[in-house]
Design a protein around this motif. Structure first.
Motif, PDB file in Angstrom:
ATOM      1  N   ASP A 120       0.845  -1.507  -0.045  1.00 36.37           N
ATOM      2  CA  ASP A 120      -0.144   0.189   0.146  1.00 36.37           C
ATOM      3  C   ASP A 120       0.721   1.171   0.064  1.00 36.37           C
ATOM      4  OD1 ASP A 120      -2.154   2.122   0.190  1.00 36.37           O
ATOM      5  OD2 ASP A 120      -2.516   1.516   2.129  1.00 36.37           O
ATOM      6  N   PHE A 121       1.622   1.860  -1.001  1.00 33.38           N
ATOM      7  CA  PHE A 121       2.359   2.733  -1.274  1.00 33.38           C
ATOM      8  C   PHE A 121       1.532   4.125  -0.948  1.00 33.38           C
ATOM      9  CE2 PHE A 121       4.651  -0.748  -2.864  1.00 33.38           C
ATOM     10  CZ  PHE A 121       5.633  -0.725  -2.086  1.00 33.38           C
ATOM     11  N   CYS A 141      13.602   3.861   5.463  1.00 30.31           N
ATOM     12  CA  CYS A 141      12.286   3.069   5.402  1.00 30.31           C
ATOM     13  C   CYS A 141      11.150   3.183   3.909  1.00 30.31           C
ATOM     14  CB  CYS A 141      11.665   3.187   6.389  1.00 30.31           C
ATOM     15  SG  CYS A 141       9.775   2.241   6.599  1.00 30.31           S
ATOM     16  N   VAL A 142      11.061   4.704   4.230  1.00 31.63           N
ATOM     17  CA  VAL A 142      10.316   4.607   2.635  1.00 31.63           C
ATOM     18  C   VAL A 142      10.924   4.894   1.059  1.00 31.63           C
ATOM     19  CG1 VAL A 142       8.824   6.926   1.375  1.00 31.63           C
ATOM     20  CG2 VAL A 142       8.493   6.380   3.876  1.00 31.63           C
ATOM     21  N   LEU A 143      12.358   5.063   1.513  1.00 35.87           N
ATOM     22  CA  LEU A 143      13.239   4.860   0.582  1.00 35.87           C
ATOM     23  C   LEU A 143      13.539   3.794  -0.130  1.00 35.87           C
ATOM     24  CD1 LEU A 143      15.767   8.101   1.030  1.00 35.87           C
ATOM     25  CD2 LEU A 143      14.192   8.175  -0.569  1.00 35.87           C
ATOM     26  N   SER A 144      13.902   2.819   0.661  1.00 32.76           N
ATOM     27  CA  SER A 144      14.586   1.636   0.652  1.00 32.76           C
ATOM     28  C   SER A 144      12.985   1.161   0.136  1.00 32.76           C
ATOM     29  CB  SER A 144      15.343   0.517   1.695  1.00 32.76           C
ATOM     30  OG  SER A 144      14.056   1.155   3.068  1.00 32.76           O
ATOM     31  N   ARG A 148      13.237  -1.347  -3.171  1.00 33.97           N
ATOM     32  CA  ARG A 148      12.880  -2.624  -3.014  1.00 33.97           C
ATOM     33  C   ARG A 148      12.182  -3.531  -4.159  1.00 33.97           C
ATOM     34  NH1 ARG A 148      13.628  -2.053   2.527  1.00 33.97           N
ATOM     35  NH2 ARG A 148      10.828  -2.640   2.891  1.00 33.97           N
ATOM     36  N   HIS A 149      10.943  -2.303  -4.143  1.00 29.61           N
ATOM     37  CA  HIS A 149       9.527  -2.625  -5.101  1.00 29.61           C
ATOM     38  C   HIS A 149       9.188  -2.631  -5.760  1.00 29.61           C
ATOM     39  CE1 HIS A 149       8.676  -3.634  -1.019  1.00 29.61           C
ATOM     40  NE2 HIS A 149       7.698  -4.422  -1.511  1.00 29.61           N
ATOM     41  N   VAL A 175      22.784   3.516  -0.446  1.00 29.85           N
ATOM     42  CA  VAL A 175      22.929   2.014  -1.220  1.00 29.85           C
ATOM     43  C   VAL A 175      21.282   2.585  -1.588  1.00 29.85           C
ATOM     44  CG1 VAL A 175      21.763  -0.237  -1.293  1.00 29.85           C
ATOM     45  CG2 VAL A 175      24.002   1.168   0.456  1.00 29.85           C
ATOM     46  N   SER A 176      20.712   2.889  -1.317  1.00 30.31           N
ATOM     47  CA  SER A 176      18.775   2.702  -2.094  1.00 30.31           C
ATOM     48  C   SER A 176      19.022   4.126  -3.279  1.00 30.31           C
ATOM     49  CB  SER A 176      18.062   3.637  -0.992  1.00 30.31           C
ATOM     50  OG  SER A 176      17.508   2.357   0.252  1.00 30.31           O
ATOM     51  N   LEU A 177      19.964   5.515  -2.951  1.00 28.73           N
ATOM     52  CA  LEU A 177      19.512   6.146  -4.115  1.00 28.73           C
ATOM     53  C   LEU A 177      20.842   5.688  -5.259  1.00 28.73           C
ATOM     54  CD1 LEU A 177      20.405   9.046  -2.652  1.00 28.73           C
ATOM     55  CD2 LEU A 177      18.305   8.766  -3.098  1.00 28.73           C
ATOM     56  N   LEU A 178      21.696   4.803  -4.536  1.00 27.72           N
ATOM     57  CA  LEU A 178      22.388   4.114  -6.170  1.00 27.72           C
ATOM     58  C   LEU A 178      21.671   2.843  -7.030  1.00 27.72           C
ATOM     59  CD1 LEU A 178      25.912   4.208  -4.431  1.00 27.72           C
ATOM     60  CD2 LEU A 178      25.159   5.743  -6.090  1.00 27.72           C
ATOM     61  N   SER A 179      20.998   2.625  -6.320  1.00 26.17           N
ATOM     62  CA  SER A 179      20.043   1.655  -6.222  1.00 26.17           C
ATOM     63  C   SER A 179      19.257   1.914  -7.749  1.00 26.17           C
ATOM     64  CB  SER A 179      19.470   0.847  -5.596  1.00 26.17           C
ATOM     65  OG  SER A 179      18.403   0.039  -5.821  1.00 26.17           O
TER      66      SER A 179
END
Length: 386
Positions: A120-121, A141-144, A148-149, A175-179
């Motif tokens: 439920d984004f 939490c929100v960024l990852s 992830r999704h 890590v989230s931004l680079l992903s």
């Protein structure tokens, strides 16, 4: 201890409980019987018992204990909320969150995770906007959750607002931004993240270093990826796999195989993902003999059992090298049912290089069975190759 009446001291009761569930050889049931036998069960002791249930994945017993507590503190509420989230009971988490007398940043962040797990984004983003206070953990939490999704664009659009609130990104943020940059092939943005957010201390983290290598490699700057990989002080198997695959994707098969040899010489044990990268490199580089040797060595020398994905890579390698008969033989000898990737590689190679006759022979001999035991129509297999 109980006979002497010392169990009324909270610290003693907590120590006894910890002894039973960790090094005392007792079970969780023994710990609960001890807990029930204590004359004084403080809020802290009840929280401790609830945490043990949470570790064991026993959400029902944790909730039973929570409901029976005569008094609760913030830790009690947040712990029970986390139990519901870990067990995947989002409805119960929402209900408990609504009942909480007070919510702190931990409560809000835990609920963000619950909504993310439920997919439920929209609800997650709405709740995030309602938070009276947000810390770095909340933002991460929100960024990852977005990355992830597969919601990479949303992650990158949200990030500037984090900076405007005055938060300093940490390794999880980076890590989230680079992903996101890697998946969207946004090399320019990835370079900005590297130049402005990745300090020497952050780059020392294996996860950050690996994320940089993957971002540069998949965005086409393989030379920069190699430089960063070489300078990494702490490498794990995942980092080696990322670099090998990055070289393979960009046609540098020889470099990928040399890196694979170096990985083994330095004492790292290849896993299934390592061999996926090696076979991909051989396929893209037309190195049929090297690919066959790597495939044969997987289980014999390294104890890695080939999966359908590995067979698919080998079939693709043989077809690209013109050895359609060899590819047919591989499919026939597979110990597991060929999946769509294997059929796509075989049928594509046969159709392009040898006409559909070879594919028809392979399909007739090896086609899988449907759930009701009937042989699947040959035409279905050829649809896979389209």
């Amino acid at each position: 201890v109980l006979k002497e009446g010392l169990d009324h001291v909270p610290a003693v009761g907590s120590s006894l409980l910890a002894f039973y569930v960790s090094g005392g050889g007792g079970s969780l049931g023994d710990a609960r019987r001890l807990f029930d036998g204590l004359r004084v069960r403080s809020v802290g002791l009840s929280n401790h018992m609830m945490a043990e249930y949470a570790k064991a994945g026993d959400a029902g017993s944790a909730r039973e204990l929570f409901d029976a507590m005569p008094a609760r503190d913030a830790v009690s509420w947040n712990s029970m909320l986390a139990v519901h989230v870990r067990s995947g009971d989002v409805a119960a988490a929402k209900e408990l969150f609504a009942e909480m007398p007070e919510r702190d940043v931990v409560s809000w962040t835990t609920m963000l995770r619950a909504l993310s797990v439920a997919g439920d984004f929209a609800g997650m983003r709405s709740l995030f906007g309602q938070m009276p206070e947000r810390n770095l953990v909340s933002w991460n939490c929100v960024l990852s959750s977005y990355t992830r999704h597969g919601r990479f664009s949303q992650a990158l659009r949200l990030f500037p607002w984090m900076l405007l609130e005055g938060h300093t990104p940490n390794s999880f943020t980076v890590v989230s931004l680079l992903s996101a940059c890697e998946h969207l092939r946004k090399l320019r943005m990835g370079r900005w993240v590297h130049a402005n957010l990745v300090t020497p201390a952050l780059q020392a983290h294996a996860a950050v270093g690996t994320a940089l290598v993957e971002m540069y490699a998949m965005c086409g700057d393989v030379a920069r990826a190699l430089v960063i990989f070489t300078k990494m002080r702490s490498k794990d198997v995942f980092a080696w796999n990322v670099m090998i695959r990055g070289l393979a994707v960009h046609g540098r098969a020889g470099d990928a195989l040399r890196l694979f040899d170096l990985m083994k010489r330095q004492g790292f044990r290849p896993d299934r993902f390592t061999f996926m990268g090696v076979l991909l490199a051989c396929s893209h580089g037309g190195l049929v003999d090297e690919g066959r040797r790597a495939f044969d060595a997987m289980q014999r020398e390294h104890g890695v059992r080939p999966s359908p994905e590995h067979y698919g890579c080998l079939v693709d390698l043989l077809c690209r090298g013109g050895d359609v008969d060899g590819a047919v033989g591989v499919v026939r000898a597979m110990p597991c049912r060929p999946d769509q990737g294997v059929w796509r590689a075989l049928l594509g190679g046969c159709g392009v290089r040898a006409g559909l006759g070879s594919a028809e022979v392979a399909a007739t001999a090896t086609v899988g069975w449907s759930e009701d035991g009937e042989r699947a129509p040959l035409s279905d297999l050829f649809k896979i190759s389209k």
